[in-house]
Design a protein around this motif. Structure first.
Motif, PDB file in Angstrom:
ATOM      1  N   GLY A  78       0.803  -1.215   0.000  1.00 32.53           N
ATOM      2  CA  GLY A  78       0.000   0.000   0.000  1.00 32.53           C
ATOM      3  C   GLY A  78       0.837   1.267   0.000  1.00 32.53           C
ATOM      4  N   ILE A  79       0.147   2.400  -0.108  1.00 33.00           N
ATOM      5  CA  ILE A  79       0.840   3.681  -0.304  1.00 33.00           C
ATOM      6  C   ILE A  79       1.668   4.084   0.913  1.00 33.00           C
ATOM      7  CG2 ILE A  79      -1.117   5.142   0.428  1.00 33.00           C
ATOM      8  CD1 ILE A  79      -0.062   6.949  -2.099  1.00 33.00           C
ATOM      9  N   GLY A  80       1.216   3.658   2.112  1.00 32.70           N
ATOM     10  CA  GLY A  80       1.979   4.006   3.322  1.00 32.70           C
ATOM     11  C   GLY A  80       3.379   3.409   3.279  1.00 32.70           C
ATOM     12  N   ALA A  81       3.456   2.155   2.833  1.00 34.35           N
ATOM     13  CA  ALA A  81       4.757   1.484   2.743  1.00 34.35           C
ATOM     14  C   ALA A  81       5.655   2.170   1.707  1.00 34.35           C
ATOM     15  CB  ALA A  81       4.556   0.018   2.393  1.00 34.35           C
ATOM     16  N   ALA A  82       5.053   2.585   0.584  1.00 36.20           N
ATOM     17  CA  ALA A  82       5.816   3.278  -0.462  1.00 36.20           C
ATOM     18  C   ALA A  82       6.383   4.596   0.074  1.00 36.20           C
ATOM     19  CB  ALA A  82       4.922   3.539  -1.667  1.00 36.20           C
ATOM     20  N   ARG A  83       5.536   5.304   0.778  1.00 36.91           N
ATOM     21  CA  ARG A  83       5.924   6.598   1.365  1.00 36.91           C
ATOM     22  C   ARG A  83       7.098   6.429   2.335  1.00 36.91           C
ATOM     23  NH1 ARG A  83       1.454   7.741   5.128  1.00 36.91           N
ATOM     24  NH2 ARG A  83       2.734   6.622   6.626  1.00 36.91           N
ATOM     25  N   GLU A  84       6.996   5.431   3.215  1.00 40.26           N
ATOM     26  CA  GLU A  84       8.067   5.220   4.207  1.00 40.26           C
ATOM     27  C   GLU A  84       9.370   4.822   3.522  1.00 40.26           C
ATOM     28  OE1 GLU A  84       7.918   6.074   7.447  1.00 40.26           O
ATOM     29  OE2 GLU A  84       5.956   6.832   6.831  1.00 40.26           O
ATOM     30  N   TRP A  85       9.250   4.037   2.443  1.00 42.49           N
ATOM     31  CA  TRP A  85      10.462   3.634   1.722  1.00 42.49           C
ATOM     32  C   TRP A  85      11.131   4.846   1.042  1.00 42.49           C
ATOM     33  CZ3 TRP A  85      11.692   3.826  -3.535  1.00 42.49           C
ATOM     34  CH2 TRP A  85      12.949   3.275  -3.839  1.00 42.49           C
ATOM     35  N   ILE A  86      10.329   5.700   0.406  1.00 40.78           N
ATOM     36  CA  ILE A  86      10.891   6.898  -0.252  1.00 40.78           C
ATOM     37  C   ILE A  86      11.616   7.759   0.789  1.00 40.78           C
ATOM     38  CG2 ILE A  86      10.277   9.080  -1.384  1.00 40.78           C
ATOM     39  CD1 ILE A  86       7.905   7.483  -2.695  1.00 40.78           C
ATOM     40  N   LYS A  87      10.965   7.933   1.933  1.00 39.95           N
ATOM     41  CA  LYS A  87      11.546   8.748   2.992  1.00 39.95           C
ATOM     42  C   LYS A  87      12.888   8.150   3.439  1.00 39.95           C
ATOM     43  CE  LYS A  87       9.944  10.910   7.260  1.00 39.95           C
ATOM     44  NZ  LYS A  87      10.123  10.001   8.406  1.00 39.95           N
ATOM     45  N   SER A  88      12.918   6.829   3.595  1.00 39.02           N
ATOM     46  CA  SER A  88      14.162   6.192   4.060  1.00 39.02           C
ATOM     47  C   SER A  88      15.274   6.327   3.005  1.00 39.02           C
ATOM     48  CB  SER A  88      13.911   4.723   4.412  1.00 39.02           C
ATOM     49  OG  SER A  88      13.670   3.977   3.237  1.00 39.02           O
TER      50      SER A  88
END
Ligand SMILES: [Zn+2]
Length: 457
Positions: A78-88
């Motif tokens: 989901g989008i939350g996981a994508a967001r956290e990965w981009i941030k990392s």
């Protein structure tokens, strides 16, 4: 063919001979190569971009309406996981450059709307590479892509939506520009942005652009990369990327529209000067791809995040692959009558995305290295005369200025006159027959955006 008109020659030139030059499609001299920028472009890696796109496609769906609870984030869905990965990823690049990037999020709740059935939290993720000079740092260059995705049904929150070209490719451009340019220092600021909500109605970019306007951020150029995967269909042109730019500025006032109508300024918006700048950068640096300037805001029936920035009065353009394969975007992953549908990573040409990233990085780096454009550029029109007098305010950091012009029917600048460190010049060229602009140049030859004058009585 190069052509620089110097003052002595120019003084002797008649109007007729000037126009004659233009008729022969005389090009202006391209900006010199900055060896540091050229070296940085070499660091942009198709392999890294492939890893980024495949990772983004692995979250199942990145629908803005999809899961963003801790369990889904932990499960990588989901989008939350994508967001956290981009941030990392941004945080990792920052660590590698001694904390040079400020990694931030812009989170807000979007109220229910056409494509948003219930109030939804939307998060933009971005990294700021602050300029080294306190004054120049107020000038911001922005590169953006949207990390949300969709399938056939924009309200489907569960079905696969790999969104490899649309728009993991553009997200990868922002990431790769951040990874490579964070190893350099620039007087101006660069922001690497990834937004969500694009497929629901440009929600992320609208929020970000509005916030920037309210906070007085000075975006000089916004580069939006959306669908830059270089789909491998047989009719693709892998050597060309389209650059869309608005003609009449979306945010122009009635008074500005009247002036544009009167002076024939329909092709001289700030966005169009950014597009011309990209064309010049594409001639200076060997990026592997040539920009095709398309003089319209976007494709038929389509829109994108650059328009949200245009709406707030910022100069913004859109990069998109030369030929889109509509079976490979906004489609459920499936095979039907032997046709493979879906936006899968296997259709993406990663070398092509790397070329587009190089063109973006070269543009961002050139602008962030350049002095500010000259301020308050005016063309004196109080007398009936065939000479043209231009005035402007000095730009800090400029070693000199160049006056550009072209005949009114030409898409790109045709002539350049180096006028030195002055802030007023009279040229033996009639303002009635050409369009002028002025730009700042520093000692190393970095050029600012060109500024078209406003008439002054
Ligand atoms: Zn898109």
């Amino acid at each position: 063919m190069r052509h620089i008109v110097n003052s002595t020659i120019l003084a002797a030139m008649t109007l007729a001979s000037t126009l004659n030059c233009a008729a022969q499609t005389v090009g202006q001299e391209n900006a010199p190569v900055d060896p540091q920028i050229a070296a940085a472009l070499q660091q942009i890696s198709a392999k890294q971009i492939r890893a980024d796109v495949e990772k983004l496609a692995s979250f199942g769906t990145r629908s803005t309406l999809s899961a963003q609870d801790p369990a889904s984030i932990a499960a990588g869905h989901g989008i939350g996981a994508a967001r956290e990965w981009i941030k990392s990823e941004f945080e990792r690049y920052s660590k590698e450059c001694g904390g040079c990037l400020e990694v931030k999020t812009d989170t807000f709740t979007e109220a229910p709307a056409d494509r948003i059935p219930k109030a939804t939290e939307i998060t933009n993720v971005y990294a700021v590479l602050k300029g080294t000079d306190s004054e120049s740092a107020k000038r911001i260059m922005l590169v953006t892509g949207h990390y949300d995705s969709r399938n056939s049904d924009t309200l489907d929150v569960a079905g696969d939506a790999p969104g490899a070209s649309d728009d993991a490719s553009g997200t990868a451009v922002s990431l790769e520009c951040a990874r490579v340019l964070s190893k350099m220092k620039f007087p101006g600021t660069i922001i690497f942005l990834t937004v969500a909500g694009e497929e629901q109605g440009l929600n992320g970019s609208r929020h970000f652009a509005k916030m920037a306007k309210e906070q007085g951020w000075k975006f000089e150029a916004v580069l939006n990369n959306d669908i830059v995967g270089g789909d491998k269909n047989p009719e693709q042109d892998h050597a060309t990327v389209r650059v869309f730019s608005e003609g009449l500025p979306a945010a122009a006032t009635e008074q500005e529209i009247r002036r544009i109508r009167a002076m024939g300024g329909e092709s001289d918006s700030g966005s169009r000067q950014v597009a011309r700048y990209i064309a010049e950068v594409g001639r200076t640096y060997d990026t592997g791809v040539k920009p095709l300037l398309v003089f319209r805001t976007d494709r038929y029936l389509r829109g994108g995040d650059h328009s949200a920035f245009n709406g707030e009065g910022f100069s913004a353009v859109r990069f998109t692959e030369f030929r889109e394969d509509f079976h490979h975007q906004h489609q459920n992953v499936r095979v039907e009558n032997g046709v493979e549908y879906g936006d899968l990573a296997k259709f993406v040409d990663f070398d092509y995305v790397a070329h587009v990233a190089r063109l973006n990085a070269a543009t961002l780096a050139s602008l962030a290295s350049a002095p500010a454009p000259p301020g308050n550029v005016h063309l004196l029109v109080k007398d009936l005369e065939n000479d043209s007098t231009l005035t402007w305010e000095a730009s800090p950091g400029a070693a000199g200025y160049e006056v550009l012009w072209r005949v009114t029917s030409s898409p790109e600048w045709e002539h350049v006159e180096k006028v030195g460190g002055v802030t007023r010049v009279t040229l033996k060229v009639s303002k009635d027959n050409v369009i002028f602009a002025v730009r700042s140049v520093d000692r190393e030859g970095h050029r600012s955006l060109a500024v078209v004058p406003t008439p002054e009585r």
